[in-house]
Design a protein around this motif. Structure first.
Motif, mmCIF file in Angstrom:
data_model
loop_
_atom_site.group_PDB
_atom_site.id
_atom_site.type_symbol
_atom_site.label_atom_id
_atom_site.label_comp_id
_atom_site.label_asym_id
_atom_site.label_seq_id
_atom_site.Cartn_x
_atom_site.Cartn_y
_atom_site.Cartn_z
ATOM 1 N N LYS A 1 0.821 -1.210 0.000
ATOM 2 C CA LYS A 1 0.000 0.000 0.000
ATOM 3 C C LYS A 1 0.852 1.255 0.000
ATOM 4 O O LYS A 1 0.345 2.372 -0.057
ATOM 5 C CB LYS A 1 -0.917 0.001 1.228
ATOM 6 N N THR A 2 2.181 1.091 0.080
ATOM 7 C CA THR A 2 3.049 2.271 0.035
ATOM 8 C C THR A 2 3.375 2.600 -1.420
ATOM 9 O O THR A 2 3.069 1.823 -2.328
ATOM 10 C CB THR A 2 4.375 2.013 0.765
ATOM 11 N N LYS A 3 3.996 3.752 -1.614
ATOM 12 C CA LYS A 3 4.384 4.158 -2.968
ATOM 13 C C LYS A 3 5.344 3.153 -3.578
ATOM 14 O O LYS A 3 5.211 2.767 -4.738
ATOM 15 C CB LYS A 3 5.020 5.542 -2.925
ATOM 16 N N ALA A 4 6.313 2.715 -2.779
ATOM 17 C CA ALA A 4 7.308 1.758 -3.283
ATOM 18 C C ALA A 4 6.649 0.436 -3.658
ATOM 19 O O ALA A 4 6.962 -0.161 -4.685
ATOM 20 C CB ALA A 4 8.390 1.533 -2.231
ATOM 21 N N LEU B 1 3.450 -0.126 -4.450
ATOM 22 C CA LEU B 1 2.584 0.053 -5.618
ATOM 23 C C LEU B 1 3.423 0.082 -6.895
ATOM 24 O O LEU B 1 3.042 -0.470 -7.930
ATOM 25 C CB LEU B 1 1.812 1.371 -5.460
ATOM 26 N N ASP C 1 3.321 -5.146 -14.041
ATOM 27 C CA ASP C 1 2.126 -5.003 -14.865
ATOM 28 C C ASP C 1 2.435 -4.326 -16.195
ATOM 29 O O ASP C 1 1.962 -4.746 -17.241
ATOM 30 C CB ASP C 1 1.086 -4.179 -14.075
ATOM 31 N N PHE D 1 4.926 1.907 -18.420
ATOM 32 C CA PHE D 1 4.268 2.860 -17.527
ATOM 33 C C PHE D 1 5.240 3.328 -16.440
ATOM 34 O O PHE D 1 5.320 4.510 -16.131
ATOM 35 C CB PHE D 1 3.026 2.214 -16.903
ATOM 36 N N LEU E 1 7.034 7.144 -15.581
ATOM 37 C CA LEU E 1 7.020 7.851 -14.296
ATOM 38 C C LEU E 1 8.423 8.330 -13.923
ATOM 39 O O LEU E 1 8.674 8.712 -12.783
ATOM 40 C CB LEU E 1 6.494 6.937 -13.184
ATOM 41 N N MET F 1 -4.227 -2.713 -12.475
ATOM 42 C CA MET F 1 -4.346 -1.869 -11.282
ATOM 43 C C MET F 1 -5.564 -0.957 -11.453
ATOM 44 O O MET F 1 -6.024 -0.715 -12.560
ATOM 45 C CB MET F 1 -3.065 -1.072 -11.078
ATOM 46 N N GLU G 1 -5.152 3.648 -8.232
ATOM 47 C CA GLU G 1 -3.748 3.261 -8.101
ATOM 48 C C GLU G 1 -2.912 3.848 -9.225
ATOM 49 O O GLU G 1 -1.801 4.344 -9.004
ATOM 50 C CB GLU G 1 -3.631 1.728 -8.089
ATOM 51 N N ASN G 2 -3.446 3.805 -10.439
ATOM 52 C CA ASN G 2 -2.734 4.403 -11.570
ATOM 53 C C ASN G 2 -2.491 5.895 -11.335
ATOM 54 O O ASN G 2 -1.410 6.397 -11.581
ATOM 55 C CB ASN G 2 -3.541 4.207 -12.861
ATOM 56 N N ALA H 1 -2.456 7.451 -8.433
ATOM 57 C CA ALA H 1 -1.558 7.661 -7.296
ATOM 58 C C ALA H 1 -0.104 7.549 -7.748
ATOM 59 O O ALA H 1 0.752 8.329 -7.327
ATOM 60 C CB ALA H 1 -1.850 6.635 -6.198
ATOM 61 N N LEU H 2 0.164 6.591 -8.619
ATOM 62 C CA LEU H 2 1.529 6.434 -9.127
ATOM 63 C C LEU H 2 1.923 7.637 -9.980
ATOM 64 O O LEU H 2 2.987 8.221 -9.812
ATOM 65 C CB LEU H 2 1.635 5.148 -9.955
ATOM 66 N N ALA H 3 1.027 8.021 -10.892
ATOM 67 C CA ALA H 3 1.327 9.135 -11.790
ATOM 68 C C ALA H 3 1.541 10.416 -10.994
ATOM 69 O O ALA H 3 2.376 11.250 -11.344
ATOM 70 C CB ALA H 3 0.192 9.316 -12.791
ATOM 71 N N ASN I 1 2.928 10.774 -8.284
ATOM 72 C CA ASN I 1 4.219 10.797 -7.587
ATOM 73 C C ASN I 1 5.394 10.882 -8.556
ATOM 74 O O ASN I 1 6.556 10.798 -8.161
ATOM 75 C CB ASN I 1 4.346 9.541 -6.717
ATOM 76 N N LYS I 2 5.085 11.049 -9.841
ATOM 77 C CA LYS I 2 6.148 11.132 -10.854
ATOM 78 C C LYS I 2 7.147 12.223 -10.494
ATOM 79 O O LYS I 2 6.772 13.319 -10.114
ATOM 80 C CB LYS I 2 5.518 11.442 -12.216
ATOM 81 N N PHE J 1 9.739 7.219 -4.651
ATOM 82 C CA PHE J 1 8.730 6.220 -4.350
ATOM 83 C C PHE J 1 9.150 5.503 -3.071
ATOM 84 O O PHE J 1 9.767 4.455 -3.114
ATOM 85 C CB PHE J 1 8.558 5.247 -5.511
ATOM 86 N N PRO K 1 2.487 5.886 2.636
ATOM 87 C CA PRO K 1 1.286 5.322 2.012
ATOM 88 C C PRO K 1 1.004 6.011 0.673
ATOM 89 O O PRO K 1 1.215 7.220 0.545
ATOM 90 C CB PRO K 1 0.177 5.631 3.011
ATOM 91 N N ALA K 2 0.542 5.237 -0.304
ATOM 92 C CA ALA K 2 0.295 5.794 -1.633
ATOM 93 C C ALA K 2 -0.973 6.655 -1.659
ATOM 94 O O ALA K 2 -1.136 7.499 -2.517
ATOM 95 C CB ALA K 2 0.191 4.670 -2.645
ATOM 96 N N PHE K 3 -1.867 6.420 -0.699
ATOM 97 C CA PHE K 3 -3.146 7.140 -0.690
ATOM 98 C C PHE K 3 -3.392 7.844 0.627
ATOM 99 O O PHE K 3 -2.934 7.395 1.662
ATOM 100 C CB PHE K 3 -4.326 6.170 -0.817
ATOM 101 N N ILE L 1 -3.209 11.105 -17.034
ATOM 102 C CA ILE L 1 -2.037 10.620 -16.317
ATOM 103 C C ILE L 1 -0.754 11.252 -16.863
ATOM 104 O O ILE L 1 0.123 11.669 -16.116
ATOM 105 C CB ILE L 1 -1.999 9.072 -16.388
#
Lengths: 295, 257
Positions: free
Chosen positions: A160-163, A165, A172, A176, A180, B97, B101-102, B104-106, B108-109, B113, B117-119, B161
């Protein structure tokens, strides 16, 4: 009845201990899509280090962490061989695994036994203080349950952390992750490192539980863990909300139970790997045909 | 400003299939310019994008973004400043995903990382509002897997994104080619709004001559690694599809397409 309970306790303990290995393979195989054969070498590496260090009187929990760190390092080697030197995934793992076989022999010889009196995490502190009344088999069960669940929860938190994910994303869609502004190679290496750290941790637990190391104990561990992951995922595929780590845990227990039943039914121990291989093939074929019928 | 300077690009150099796409090719795109590039297959459009983004390294020449020579930078490093939307809707996002989630990742570009927590609730609301701004009704499906969405929905999210964090340059690689006409128009309108809102320097490669004529403020037609047409400003405004089609047909007939 008592015999049955004892057997159930022992099978459950095995399943729980080996779930740590299964988590590791779940990360490489399922999340990263990287078939990491390092496992067959990093698993006995953890055990070899554990046998020797326990014998030298080092505290069992410190031994556990040291073994895990060594496993992480072996994962790092595989990762670097694959990412930096662009060697194919399977070959990168085979190279490290082969090297580890000699290294394990250097560390602990072909066999190494740990004396009955040497404390392990199952007999030493804090297990002895907290579970002083319980028989050893129950202690083993409780300790393995705590470790298996604790690591599962830690992994769930990590994802659930950024790393975490990002790790899932790199399995996947690599493009992508590149978009980033992240080096996918580094993410992949990180995943393999975590995986082999868990695998060696499991090797250490197994060694502490059975008080012995053998140079061949790694053979087939990768296949076992893959089978356990696939069993777990197949069992819970319908229920989409079940976490992958939970599937891995369940798969490990179910698999160990199946093997135990086979032995009870009179399967000679020498045929175990053969049965494992056939079982694994069967699972793959069933899994594949299920996927196709779903699609 | 983006400058592509004196590029020479040969595939399989010295091999049997040696193919020179560019020989001493140069192109400059100004700040805030929306450039559309058209050209037949094999004219070098996609090769040009790949050279700009760093997925291909030319034998000679340099790529300079806002005065910095980025030719030696790896693809992932360049992506700090470049956003890209691909032709295939499944390339720009992670299919297994969720939408959240997509995003959240974008989001943080360009940052680390790490183990945070991502969220959090605030971010989730932000993402919902962003998705709502697409008016596709996806804001109530934030936990749906990206792969289960339609091509048009995925491409709209890909665009969101790619432009979620501030970037210097937007690359659109035939990003409507895989869509049906209705979705294709929708994505083009969304593209125009996004580019205008962010004053983004943009390059769009397309096979759709009408899109190239209707959108953007500069049009370049390429053939065999050279520019055969380059119009902007007032001239571009008065250009009609038929004008471009005429030139396009004449070069296409030459190569037998």
């Amino acid at each position: 009845m008592e015999r049955f309970v004892n057997l159930a306790v022992s099978v459950l303990t095995q399943g729980l201990i080996y779930s740590i290995l299964t988590y590791g393979v779940y990360i490489t195989y399922k999340i990263l899509d990287f078939p990491d054969l390092t496992v067959d070498g990093s698993f006995p590496l953890g055990a070899a280090i554990t046998a020797v260090l326990l014998d030298r009187g080092i505290g069992p929990w410190i031994v556990l962490l040291t073994a895990s760190a060594a496993g992480a390092f072996s994962g790092l080697v595989t990762g670097i061989i694959h990412v930096k030197f662009k060697v194919r995934d399977l070959l990168a793992g085979i190279i490290t695994m082969t090297a580890l076989f000699s290294i394990n022999l250097q560390i602990a010889g072909s066999n190494y036994s740990v004396a009955r009196t040497t404390p392990t995490i199952f007999t030493g502190f804090p297990a002895d203080a907290l579970l002083s009344k319980a028989p050893l088999s129950v202690r083993k069960l409780v300790i393995s349950l705590i470790i298996a669940v604790a690591i599962k929860l830690l992994l769930d938190l990590y994802f659930k952390t950024k790393a975490g994910l990002l790790l899932i994303a790199s399995g996947d869609n690599e493009t992508f992750v590149t978009s980033l502004a992240v080096d996918t190679g580094k993410v992949k290496i990180m995943g393999i490192v975590i995986s082999d750290a868990l695998v060696a941790l499991c090797g250490s637990l197994v060694c502490q539980e059975q008080r012995s190391f053998s140079a061949t104990m790694g053979t087939g561990q990768m296949v076992f863990a893959l089978a356990a992951v696939i069993i777990g995922l197949t069992l819970f595929k319908k229920a989409g909300f079940v976490k992958g780590t939970t599937c891995a845990l369940a798969g490990s227990v179910v698999y160990k139970a199946c093997i135990q039943v086979a032995i009870l039914l009179g399967l000679p121990a020498n045929l175990l790997k053969l049965v494992t291989a056939v079982l694994f093939l069967g699972i793959l074929i069933i899994g594949r045909s299920k996927e196709e019928s779903n699609a | 400003m983006l400058e592509v300077k004196n590029i020479t690009m040969t595939y399989d150099k010295g091999g049997v299939n040696e193919l020179t796409i560019f020989k001493d090719f140069s192109l400059t795109i100004n700040d805030g310019q929306f450039l559309s590039v058209v050209g037949s297959n094999g004219s070098g459009k996609t090769t040009l994008l790949n050279i700009i983004c760093g997925s291909l390294t030319p034998q000679e020449g340099s790529v300079i973004l806002n005065g910095n020579d980025i030719s030696a930078e790896k693809e992932y490093r360049r992506n700090r400043l470049i956003g890209r939307v691909y032709q295939n809707p499944s390339v720009g996002t992670c299919p297994n995903m969720t939408i959240s989630e997509n995003l959240a990742l974008a989001d943080n570009k360009g940052s680390r990382f790490g183990l945070r927590p991502a969220f959090d609730k605030k971010k989730e609301r932000e993402f919902r509002d962003l998705v709502a701004s697409l008016s596709l009704g996806l804001e109530d499906k934030m936990d749906m897997k990206m792969g289960s969405l339609s091509g048009g929905q995925r491409q709209a999210l890909s665009l969101l994104i790619a432009t979620l964090r501030p970037i210097d340059f937007l690359v659109l690689d035939e990003h409507t080619a895989a869509l049906d006409p209705v979705n294709s128009e929708f994505i083009m309108e969304l593209t125009r709004k996004t580019v205008e809102r962010m004053h983004l320097m943009t390059i769009m490669v397309t096979h759709n001559l009408r899109h190239a004529v209707e959108y953007g403020d500069r049009l370049v037609m390429m053939d065999k690694g050279t520019t055969v047409l380059d119009i902007d400003g007032e001239a571009k405004k008065h250009t009609r599809v038929e004008d471009v089609l005429g030139i396009f047909n004449s070069i296409s007939i030459e190569c037998g397409n």
